[in-house]
Write an enzyme that holds these catalytic residues in place. Structure first.
Site, PDB file in Angstrom:
ATOM      1  N   LYS A  13      -0.816   5.771 -10.914  1.00 37.81           N
ATOM      2  CA  LYS A  13      -1.690   6.586 -11.772  1.00 37.81           C
ATOM      3  C   LYS A  13      -1.237   8.051 -11.756  1.00 37.81           C
ATOM      4  O   LYS A  13      -1.116   8.679 -12.802  1.00 37.81           O
ATOM      5  CB  LYS A  13      -3.161   6.502 -11.301  1.00 37.81           C
ATOM      6  CG  LYS A  13      -3.726   5.084 -11.296  1.00 37.81           C
ATOM      7  CD  LYS A  13      -5.206   5.069 -10.934  1.00 37.81           C
ATOM      8  CE  LYS A  13      -5.516   5.513  -9.518  1.00 37.81           C
ATOM      9  NZ  LYS A  13      -5.036   4.594  -8.471  1.00 37.81           N
ATOM     10  N   ARG A  87     -14.609   5.757  -9.889  1.00 37.71           N
ATOM     11  CA  ARG A  87     -14.288   4.639  -9.000  1.00 37.71           C
ATOM     12  C   ARG A  87     -15.504   3.758  -8.729  1.00 37.71           C
ATOM     13  O   ARG A  87     -15.380   2.783  -7.989  1.00 37.71           O
ATOM     14  CB  ARG A  87     -13.788   5.191  -7.668  1.00 37.71           C
ATOM     15  CG  ARG A  87     -12.253   5.253  -7.533  1.00 37.71           C
ATOM     16  CD  ARG A  87     -11.981   5.932  -6.223  1.00 37.71           C
ATOM     17  NE  ARG A  87     -10.732   5.661  -5.613  1.00 37.71           N
ATOM     18  CZ  ARG A  87      -9.674   6.460  -5.644  1.00 37.71           C
ATOM     19  NH1 ARG A  87      -9.678   7.556  -6.380  1.00 37.71           N
ATOM     20  NH2 ARG A  87      -8.598   6.164  -4.957  1.00 37.71           N
ATOM     21  N   ARG A 126       5.820   5.601   0.406  1.00 32.64           N
ATOM     22  CA  ARG A 126       5.622   6.747  -0.485  1.00 32.64           C
ATOM     23  C   ARG A 126       5.721   8.092   0.238  1.00 32.64           C
ATOM     24  O   ARG A 126       5.201   8.241   1.340  1.00 32.64           O
ATOM     25  CB  ARG A 126       4.241   6.597  -1.125  1.00 32.64           C
ATOM     26  CG  ARG A 126       3.815   7.751  -1.996  1.00 32.64           C
ATOM     27  CD  ARG A 126       2.724   7.347  -2.932  1.00 32.64           C
ATOM     28  NE  ARG A 126       1.411   7.235  -2.327  1.00 32.64           N
ATOM     29  CZ  ARG A 126       0.304   7.013  -3.009  1.00 32.64           C
ATOM     30  NH1 ARG A 126       0.353   6.843  -4.319  1.00 32.64           N
ATOM     31  NH2 ARG A 126      -0.855   6.926  -2.411  1.00 32.64           N
ATOM     32  N   ARG A 160       1.022  10.891   3.040  1.00 38.05           N
ATOM     33  CA  ARG A 160      -0.438  10.994   3.126  1.00 38.05           C
ATOM     34  C   ARG A 160      -0.941  10.279   4.365  1.00 38.05           C
ATOM     35  O   ARG A 160      -0.436   9.218   4.724  1.00 38.05           O
ATOM     36  CB  ARG A 160      -1.062  10.367   1.874  1.00 38.05           C
ATOM     37  CG  ARG A 160      -0.989  11.268   0.672  1.00 38.05           C
ATOM     38  CD  ARG A 160      -1.394  10.593  -0.583  1.00 38.05           C
ATOM     39  NE  ARG A 160      -2.609   9.786  -0.466  1.00 38.05           N
ATOM     40  CZ  ARG A 160      -3.241   9.263  -1.506  1.00 38.05           C
ATOM     41  NH1 ARG A 160      -2.779   9.478  -2.732  1.00 38.05           N
ATOM     42  NH2 ARG A 160      -4.320   8.554  -1.338  1.00 38.05           N
ATOM     43  N   ARG A 171      -8.631   0.540   1.398  1.00 39.06           N
ATOM     44  CA  ARG A 171      -8.656   1.123   0.047  1.00 39.06           C
ATOM     45  C   ARG A 171      -8.625   0.033  -1.015  1.00 39.06           C
ATOM     46  O   ARG A 171      -9.312   0.131  -2.039  1.00 39.06           O
ATOM     47  CB  ARG A 171      -7.472   2.084  -0.137  1.00 39.06           C
ATOM     48  CG  ARG A 171      -7.703   3.405   0.579  1.00 39.06           C
ATOM     49  CD  ARG A 171      -6.410   4.103   0.920  1.00 39.06           C
ATOM     50  NE  ARG A 171      -5.704   4.640  -0.212  1.00 39.06           N
ATOM     51  CZ  ARG A 171      -4.411   4.990  -0.184  1.00 39.06           C
ATOM     52  NH1 ARG A 171      -3.706   4.831   0.912  1.00 39.06           N
ATOM     53  NH2 ARG A 171      -3.837   5.498  -1.250  1.00 39.06           N
TER      54      ARG A 171
END
Ligand code: AMP
Length: 214
Positions: A13, A87, A126, A160, A171
């Site tokens: 996203k 969300r 990531r 992160r 998550r």
């Protein structure tokens, strides 16, 4: 034009939002980025949400709705890209109200779908440029060999705190329990535009472009 990028963590996203910002002068509103900024600047709200974010749980609706309201007030000529918001159904209803109050509406909700296995791989590999926020992936899009960000030349890259397998599973569970009902919500409002987000970044960007121009 106002659009939502809807999808699980790791769907891409943020990456696609950045492309849309460049191409269409839209404004990206990422509640995740706003919350991380609040944490980094040590505000009271930032301290309050830190542990919740690290665990991979959702922060309360009031907090994120407040953040979005503040940003909507600043306006955007090219419209907004909602990235990571809404969300929950309560957040979706609040967004409808906030836009309506401003005489605006949503044009499309891009539902980005990716296989769960690929999400785990994407997220655990990531990293992000500390200076400009460009996203890299150890496997599919490594940091250039000279160790400098291809976008801004920055040489510091961060991971992160919640990009580990344990919080990712929480998550994902939060996504399926609380966020995936939005797929039905926007389908019924005839706003849902599904995009398979498994391909290369450029291919997904082209699909999104086709949807928005179609
Ligand atoms: P993201 O960068 O979008 O993956 O968000 C990182 C974390 O911030 C999430 O795991 C949540 O803890 C929190 N967060 C971001 N956006 C929201 C939202 N709209 N509602 C609740 N929590 C959020």
């Amino acid at each position: 034009m106002n659009i939502i990028l809807l999808g699980p963590p790791g769907a891409g996203k943020g990456t696609q939002a950045r492309i849309l910002v460049e191409e269409r002068r839209m404004k990206q509103l990422s509640t995740g980025d706003m919350l991380r900024a609040a944490r980094n600047s040590g505000t009271e709200m930032g301290r309050k949400v830190a542990a919740i974010m690290d665990a991979g749980k959702l922060v309360t609706d009031d907090i994120v709705i407040g953040l979005i309201e503040e940003e909507l007030e600043k306006g955007s000529e090219g419209g907004f890209i909602f990235d990571g918001f809404p969300r929950t159904l309560a957040q979706a209803a609040a967004l409808d109200r906030l836009l309506e109050k401003r005489g605006q509406s949503l044009d499309a909700v891009i539902e980005m779908s990716v296989d769960d296995d690929a999400l785990v791989q994407r997220i655990t590999a990531r990293s992000t440029c500390a200076r400009c926020g460009e996203v890299y992936n150890d496997i599919s899009r490594p940091v250039p060999a000279d160790g400098k960000c291809g976008e801004c030349g920055g040489s510091e890259f961060t991971r992160r705190a919640d990009d580990n397998e344990e919080s990712l599973r929480t998550r994902l569970m939060e996504y399926y329990k609380k966020t995936s009902p939005l797929i039905g919500y926007y389908f019924c409002k005839d706003k849902l535009r599904p995009v398979v987000a498994m391909g290369e970044i450029d291919e997904v960007a082209a699909e999104i472009r086709a949807v928005l121009e179609g």
